[in-house]
Write a protein that holds these residues in place. Structure first.
Motif, PDB file in Angstrom:
ATOM      1  N   PRO A 152       0.804  -1.229   0.000  1.00 24.92           N
ATOM      2  CA  PRO A 152       0.000   0.000   0.000  1.00 24.92           C
ATOM      3  C   PRO A 152       0.832   1.272   0.000  1.00 24.92           C
ATOM      4  O   PRO A 152       0.330   2.332  -0.380  1.00 24.92           O
ATOM      5  N   ILE A 153       2.077   1.185   0.446  1.00 17.33           N
ATOM      6  CA  ILE A 153       2.937   2.368   0.482  1.00 17.33           C
ATOM      7  C   ILE A 153       4.163   2.098  -0.376  1.00 17.33           C
ATOM      8  O   ILE A 153       4.924   1.162  -0.121  1.00 17.33           O
ATOM      9  N   ILE A 154       4.331   2.896  -1.421  1.00 20.72           N
ATOM     10  CA  ILE A 154       5.526   2.842  -2.268  1.00 20.72           C
ATOM     11  C   ILE A 154       6.010   4.276  -2.435  1.00 20.72           C
ATOM     12  O   ILE A 154       5.338   5.107  -3.048  1.00 20.72           O
ATOM     13  N   GLU A 155       7.152   4.570  -1.859  1.00 22.41           N
ATOM     14  CA  GLU A 155       7.706   5.927  -1.896  1.00 22.41           C
ATOM     15  C   GLU A 155       9.163   5.860  -2.296  1.00 22.41           C
ATOM     16  O   GLU A 155       9.963   5.191  -1.636  1.00 22.41           O
ATOM     17  N   LYS A 156       9.472   6.536  -3.390  1.00 21.76           N
ATOM     18  CA  LYS A 156      10.833   6.557  -3.915  1.00 21.76           C
ATOM     19  C   LYS A 156      11.338   5.127  -4.090  1.00 21.76           C
ATOM     20  O   LYS A 156      10.785   4.365  -4.851  1.00 21.76           O
ATOM     21  N   ASN A 157      12.357   4.741  -3.356  1.00 26.73           N
ATOM     22  CA  ASN A 157      12.934   3.406  -3.520  1.00 26.73           C
ATOM     23  C   ASN A 157      12.506   2.446  -2.420  1.00 26.73           C
ATOM     24  O   ASN A 157      13.077   1.357  -2.303  1.00 26.73           O
ATOM     25  N   ASN A 158      11.527   2.838  -1.610  1.00 27.38           N
ATOM     26  CA  ASN A 158      11.112   2.004  -0.491  1.00 27.38           C
ATOM     27  C   ASN A 158       9.628   1.658  -0.594  1.00 27.38           C
ATOM     28  O   ASN A 158       8.855   2.337  -1.263  1.00 27.38           O
ATOM     29  N   ALA A 159       9.269   0.577   0.071  1.00 29.33           N
ATOM     30  CA  ALA A 159       7.865   0.163   0.080  1.00 29.33           C
ATOM     31  C   ALA A 159       7.548  -0.489   1.410  1.00 29.33           C
ATOM     32  O   ALA A 159       8.428  -1.027   2.096  1.00 29.33           O
ATOM     33  N   THR A 160       6.280  -0.433   1.783  1.00 25.21           N
ATOM     34  CA  THR A 160       5.787  -1.178   2.942  1.00 25.21           C
ATOM     35  C   THR A 160       4.864  -2.270   2.439  1.00 25.21           C
ATOM     36  O   THR A 160       3.869  -1.994   1.757  1.00 25.21           O
ATOM     37  N   ALA A 161       5.216  -3.505   2.738  1.00 27.76           N
ATOM     38  CA  ALA A 161       4.399  -4.646   2.351  1.00 27.76           C
ATOM     39  C   ALA A 161       3.462  -4.995   3.495  1.00 27.76           C
ATOM     40  O   ALA A 161       3.896  -5.132   4.648  1.00 27.76           O
ATOM     41  N   ASN A 162       2.170  -5.097   3.174  1.00 28.84           N
ATOM     42  CA  ASN A 162       1.187  -5.571   4.150  1.00 28.84           C
ATOM     43  C   ASN A 162       0.887  -7.031   3.842  1.00 28.84           C
ATOM     44  O   ASN A 162       0.538  -7.385   2.712  1.00 28.84           O
ATOM     45  N   ILE A 163       1.012  -7.872   4.850  1.00 29.33           N
ATOM     46  CA  ILE A 163       0.854  -9.316   4.665  1.00 29.33           C
ATOM     47  C   ILE A 163      -0.268  -9.800   5.572  1.00 29.33           C
ATOM     48  O   ILE A 163      -0.202  -9.654   6.801  1.00 29.33           O
ATOM     49  N   LYS A 164      -1.287 -10.363   4.960  1.00 30.56           N
ATOM     50  CA  LYS A 164      -2.378 -10.977   5.713  1.00 30.56           C
ATOM     51  C   LYS A 164      -2.279 -12.485   5.529  1.00 30.56           C
ATOM     52  O   LYS A 164      -2.216 -12.977   4.394  1.00 30.56           O
ATOM     53  N   THR A 165      -2.277 -13.207   6.634  1.00 35.10           N
ATOM     54  CA  THR A 165      -2.105 -14.655   6.586  1.00 35.10           C
ATOM     55  C   THR A 165      -3.160 -15.326   7.450  1.00 35.10           C
ATOM     56  O   THR A 165      -3.275 -15.026   8.650  1.00 35.10           O
ATOM     57  N   LYS A 166      -3.909 -16.223   6.847  1.00 37.33           N
ATOM     58  CA  LYS A 166      -4.922 -16.970   7.579  1.00 37.33           C
ATOM     59  C   LYS A 166      -4.345 -18.322   7.995  1.00 37.33           C
ATOM     60  O   LYS A 166      -3.902 -19.098   7.146  1.00 37.33           O
ATOM     61  N   VAL A 167      -4.345 -18.580   9.303  1.00 41.01           N
ATOM     62  CA  VAL A 167      -3.793 -19.825   9.840  1.00 41.01           C
ATOM     63  C   VAL A 167      -4.909 -20.629  10.499  1.00 41.01           C
ATOM     64  O   VAL A 167      -5.687 -20.093  11.298  1.00 41.01           O
ATOM     65  N   ASN A 168      -4.996 -21.896  10.143  1.00 38.89           N
ATOM     66  CA  ASN A 168      -6.001 -22.801  10.696  1.00 38.89           C
ATOM     67  C   ASN A 168      -5.428 -23.612  11.853  1.00 38.89           C
ATOM     68  O   ASN A 168      -4.303 -24.104  11.769  1.00 38.89           O
ATOM     69  N   ASN A 169      -6.214 -23.753  12.909  1.00 36.87           N
ATOM     70  CA  ASN A 169      -5.906 -24.724  13.955  1.00 36.87           C
ATOM     71  C   ASN A 169      -6.958 -25.821  13.889  1.00 36.87           C
ATOM     72  O   ASN A 169      -8.054 -25.701  14.422  1.00 36.87           O
ATOM     73  N   GLN A 170      -6.634 -26.888  13.183  1.00 29.72           N
ATOM     74  CA  GLN A 170      -7.543 -28.018  13.026  1.00 29.72           C
ATOM     75  C   GLN A 170      -7.154 -29.182  13.934  1.00 29.72           C
ATOM     76  O   GLN A 170      -7.580 -30.314  13.745  1.00 29.72           O
ATOM     77  N   SER A 171      -6.346 -28.843  14.947  1.00 29.64           N
ATOM     78  CA  SER A 171      -5.964 -29.848  15.946  1.00 29.64           C
ATOM     79  C   SER A 171      -7.006 -29.865  17.067  1.00 29.64           C
ATOM     80  O   SER A 171      -7.933 -29.050  17.097  1.00 29.64           O
ATOM     81  N   ALA A 172      -6.820 -30.754  18.006  1.00 33.37           N
ATOM     82  CA  ALA A 172      -7.787 -30.905  19.108  1.00 33.37           C
ATOM     83  C   ALA A 172      -7.493 -29.980  20.277  1.00 33.37           C
ATOM     84  O   ALA A 172      -8.259 -29.961  21.246  1.00 33.37           O
ATOM     85  N   LEU A 173      -6.419 -29.210  20.183  1.00 37.53           N
ATOM     86  CA  LEU A 173      -5.984 -28.416  21.329  1.00 37.53           C
ATOM     87  C   LEU A 173      -5.722 -26.972  20.941  1.00 37.53           C
ATOM     88  O   LEU A 173      -5.447 -26.664  19.779  1.00 37.53           O
ATOM     89  N   THR A 174      -5.812 -26.087  21.915  1.00 40.99           N
ATOM     90  CA  THR A 174      -5.442 -24.689  21.721  1.00 40.99           C
ATOM     91  C   THR A 174      -3.922 -24.589  21.664  1.00 40.99           C
ATOM     92  O   THR A 174      -3.214 -25.250  22.414  1.00 40.99           O
ATOM     93  N   VAL A 175      -3.422 -23.747  20.739  1.00 41.22           N
ATOM     94  CA  VAL A 175      -1.975 -23.665  20.542  1.00 41.22           C
ATOM     95  C   VAL A 175      -1.534 -22.211  20.409  1.00 41.22           C
ATOM     96  O   VAL A 175      -2.316 -21.335  20.023  1.00 41.22           O
ATOM     97  N   ALA A 176      -0.277 -21.983  20.719  1.00 44.05           N
ATOM     98  CA  ALA A 176       0.385 -20.710  20.425  1.00 44.05           C
ATOM     99  C   ALA A 176       1.105 -20.878  19.092  1.00 44.05           C
ATOM    100  O   ALA A 176       1.972 -21.746  18.951  1.00 44.05           O
ATOM    101  N   VAL A 177       0.733 -20.073  18.127  1.00 44.62           N
ATOM    102  CA  VAL A 177       1.290 -20.188  16.787  1.00 44.62           C
ATOM    103  C   VAL A 177       2.180 -18.983  16.496  1.00 44.62           C
ATOM    104  O   VAL A 177       1.750 -17.837  16.639  1.00 44.62           O
ATOM    105  N   LYS A 178       3.401 -19.276  16.116  1.00 46.44           N
ATOM    106  CA  LYS A 178       4.322 -18.218  15.715  1.00 46.44           C
ATOM    107  C   LYS A 178       4.360 -18.162  14.183  1.00 46.44           C
ATOM    108  O   LYS A 178       4.615 -19.169  13.520  1.00 46.44           O
ATOM    109  N   LEU A 179       4.073 -16.988  13.659  1.00 46.87           N
ATOM    110  CA  LEU A 179       4.100 -16.786  12.214  1.00 46.87           C
ATOM    111  C   LEU A 179       5.325 -15.961  11.853  1.00 46.87           C
ATOM    112  O   LEU A 179       5.529 -14.861  12.387  1.00 46.87           O
TER     113      LEU A 179
END
Length: 805
Positions: free
Chosen positions: A200-227
């Motif tokens: 969304p932001i591109i200025e001169k020679n730099n840019a800001t990338a926005n990353i949206k990531t959908k992560v599924n927890n299809q296991s039987a337990l609650t987990v801490a997920v590091k992305l």
């Protein structure tokens, strides 16, 4: 600060039960090989124990409509239900079955079966149980088959495909014509189409990338997920990364939202399609549970009354509409076929394509990304009201949203895509009800991707379409040049009436190529034109010669014959003319044949302008010695001088006032016809036609002499018949027979002749205008492939291709 966050997370986990997850990440394997196929109805073929031993063994991609009709040597039948629309090819109902085993260690994992595309109305079964279906023939669909698998005996996939009745206005093919995949995932995984990256932001020679990531927890337990999100440059060097951790409850998913600053960026552009790679990794208990690599590009798009700008550069779209078939291959979507298609279009001067009228393969979009070809990604040819009896209108109400998701979510990371098209020439588009449907689709597209404008192809350009156009960001004008608009300027009239409207010609007649392109150049608010079509195709038979309306004389025509490029990849005369429109100092010479190439149609409607002038690259008219022939030159040089056997026949200007065309009446004499182009009195180009002697030699040229031994890579071998001086004889129509030895097979043959009823499958083909094509597919074993060619009265020849691992 980091230590405090780490302490807080550890404290939280003391009260949260954490699942142990295997370190093995997603495995995505090709499911293309070793299928069984039956053409016809088969009672109970979905059942596990069905006896298919007499079925044919095949691999996919597969298209049974391009195969020879039973007990014939041709895929074409005058009585075919498809008639002119489908090029007189036959479809119907067929079945596929595949056996496979899974190891015990895959128990507890998520197993996903994915079809990239099946035409059409497919129903899928696993071990006799219904998984579901997908009516639309152009969108990807998947099934989670984890709970229906056998781990102690083989599994059986069965697919019923029903391409019945008149269901398309062009050749669509039939069967599992795109790839199939089997993916094995851990229960904590990245969702399908779950990664979305924008800048969304591109200025001169730099840019800001926005990353949206959908992560599924299809296991039987609650987990801490590091992305962890890592950006790599073209050479694979890490340029930045970021990491976030979230608690995800069992059975839930989480949408991560991250920003990464990128410095000293390279922009993706038509001339320099620079691609970065986003590597996404997720960890649980410091163990990697899933990873994914997503190529992307950084570029800016701006549409305004001043034009279309990519990275700030005002760019006119030199566009072509494109159906999805691959000529002699039918609709079979091998990756190499898709790449070659884009390579050919780039070489012909195109910088944009419109995927008419359906989402393309992922391989095609990957090729556009890597080669620098802009794309209008189109969804549908109809909505609630159909154009043929059995087309998508039967399924629209129930499936449109799912199919829009399949297009936009799959394709939104491709930098080549600049617009989403919701449809083409939708019936009753002048009514408020249809305009409301357009608005509904476009609004939904915006919820999935708001970075690109929406459009649609609209014909019958009158003010009563204003309501429909108002639902779009960009107005696609089909056939703004020619027809009823030849005597007036619909662009200027509409711009005066609706000055905020941005326009492009979404379909353009070949015969109006000059007028179409001049209007694009003259008007900043008209930023491009898309010819119908860039590549010739099967179906809509003879619209590029007989035109409208089709009648009983349409057979044996099977090709549209309106493409700039023929189905074998050769430039047709209109493509050389387009060179003169698009590029400087271009030059080509043709001859109007003394007898028309095909029988003409005196009843062709005056608005039917998908044809081009009947000219040939042929100076072999010995029966017309000393009789005048019309020699035609297409040139963007300032002037052209024509020579016959080194004698000057005079100079003529070739510029805008002559529509870049010059004509000479030349009494025929065998020898050399040469056109010389001058700009500012300096010779800048030469084009030559030379009389050929009788064909003596078979010349073979492979587009690639080294291919991959992966069971799917292709080499395209162009065949030409030449005399002893190496001159192609355009009158030669010899039957060439082929043999192949080694680690490859002939998967298709063809020529560009639109009335040929020959088989695309047999190891033989007649030449047309002195040429034909052989397509070789590698096996999965490395080694030499030798293609041999023979013909009565000609010297045999062979060529060698190496297949490597």
């Amino acid at each position: 600060m980091k230590s405090i966050l780490k302490y807080q997370l550890c404290l939280l986990l003391c009260f949260t039960k954490i699942a142990y997850v295997s370190a093995q990440v997603t495995s995505k394997q090709s499911f293309d090989f070793d299928w069984k196929f039956y053409n016809g109805g088969a009672i109970s073929a979905e059942n596990y124990n069905y006896n298919d031993k007499n079925w044919r063994s095949i691999d996919v991609p597969h298209d049974w409509s391009i195969e020879d009709v039973k007990n014939t040597n041709s895929p074409f039948n005058i009585n075919a239900i498809s008639q002119v629309n489908g090029g007189f090819t036959t479809a119907g109902t067929c079945w596929y079955r595949k056996y496979f085993n899974l190891p015990n260690e895959d128990k507890g994992k998520k197993i996903i079966l994915t079809f990239d595309g099946v035409y059409m109305n497919s129903t899928v079964y696993l071990n006799g149980k219904l998984l579901g279906g997908n009516p639309y023939g152009y969108t990807e669909f998947s099934f989670d088959i984890s709970e229906k698998l056998n781990f102690n005996k083989p599994n059986v996939i069965a697919v019923k495909v029903q391409s019945e009745g008149e269901n398309s206005r062009w050749y669509a093919g039939a069967g599992i014509y795109r790839h199939v995949w089997l993916s094995t995932k851990n229960p904590i995984n990245i969702a399908n189409w779950g990664t979305y990256i924008t800048t969304p932001i591109i200025e001169k020679n730099n840019a800001t990338a926005n990353i949206k990531t959908k992560v599924n927890n299809q296991s039987a337990l609650t987990v801490a997920v590091k992305l962890q999100s890592i950006i790599l440059d073209k050479q694979g060097k890490i340029i930045n990364h970021t990491t976030n951790t979230e608690i995800i409850k069992t059975g839930a998913n989480f949408n991560f939202n991250q920003n990464i600053v990128l410095k000293k960026i390279n922009l993706w552009a038509i001339a320099n399609p620079y691609l970065y790679t986003l590597v996404t990794k997720i960890f649980v208990n410091n163990k990697l549970t899933d990873s994914m690599a997503t190529p992307f590009g950084i570029r800016t798009l701006k549409f305004s009354a001043q034009g279309f700008f990519i990275n700030g550069v005002n760019t006119k779209l030199k566009g072509g509409c494109l159906h999805h078939d691959n000529g002699p291959l039918g609709s079979k979507t091998y990756d190499r076929a898709e790449v070659r298609k884009v390579e050919i279009l780039k070489a012909a001067g195109y910088n944009a394509v419109r995927t008419s009228h359906n989402p393309p393969s992922n391989a095609f979009l990957n090729a556009c990304d890597s080669l620098g070809m802009l794309v209008i990604d189109e969804a549908f040819d109809c909505w609630k009201e159909g154009k043929t009896s059995y087309d998508y209108h039967l399924y629209f109400d129930k499936y449109w949203k799912k199919d829009i998701e399949a297009m936009v979510l799959r394709d939104r990371n491709h930098p080549a895509i600049i617009m989403w098209s919701n449809g083409n020439e939708i019936p009753n588009r002048e009514t408020p009800a249809v305009a409301a449907v357009s608005k509904m689709i476009n609004n939904y597209i915006k919820t999935l991707d708001s970075t690109r404008p929406t459009t649609s192809g609209v014909n019958d350009l009158k003010p009563n379409k204003d309501g429909f156009f108002a639902t779009l960001d960009i107005a696609g004008y089909n056939y703004a040049a020619g027809g009823d608009h030849l005597k007036n300027d619909v662009y200027a009239e509409d711009h005066k009436r609706v000055p905020q409207r941005l326009m492009y010609e979404s379909e353009a007649y070949p015969l109006e190529a000059f007028d179409s392109w001049q209007k694009v150049l003259a008007k900043p608010y008209v930023f491009g034109a898309f010819v119908w079509t860039a590549l010739d195709y099967i179906g809509e038979a003879s619209i590029g010669w007989h035109g409208y309306w089709p009648d009983e004389k349409s057979f044996p025509w099977t090709l549209a014959y309106c493409g700039d490029i023929d189905i074998c990849g050769n430039k047709r005369p209109i493509s050389f003319y387009r060179d003169a429109l698009w590029k400087t100092n271009q030059l080509s010479v043709f001859v109007t044949p003394p007898v028309p190439t095909f029988n003409t149609n005196p009843l062709r409607e005056n608005w039917s302008k998908w044809h081009w002038y009947d000219v040939q690259a042929d100076w072999n008219h010995q029966d017309y010695e000393n009789k005048p022939l019309d020699v035609v030159v297409y040139s963007s040089c300032q002037e052209v001088e024509l020579f016959l056997n080194e004698k000057s026949l005079g100079k003529k200007p070739t510029n805008k006032s002559t529509k870049f065309i010059a004509h000479w009446d030349v009494p025929y004499q065998s020898g050399i016809l040469k056109a010389v182009g001058y700009t500012y009195n300096k010779q800048v180009n030469i084009s030559v036609l030379q009389t050929a002697a009788a064909a003596q030699n078979i010349n073979m040229v492979a587009d690639r002499n080294q291919i991959n031994a992966n069971g799917q890579d292709l080499s395209y071998v162009q065949i030409s018949l030449t005399d002893d001086n190496g001159i192609i004889n355009p009158k030669a129509e010899n039957l060439i027979k082929f043999e192949i030895e080694g680690q490859g097979e002939i998967v298709a043959v063809g020529n560009g002749k639109p009335t040929s009823l020959e088989s695309y499958q047999l190891a033989q083909r007649k030449t047309w205008q002195g040429k034909c094509l052989v397509i070789i597919k590698a096996s999965k074993i490395a080694g030499k492939i030798i293609l041999k060619a023979t013909a009565d009265g000609l010297k045999p020849t062979q060529t060698e291709i190496n297949s490597i691992n």
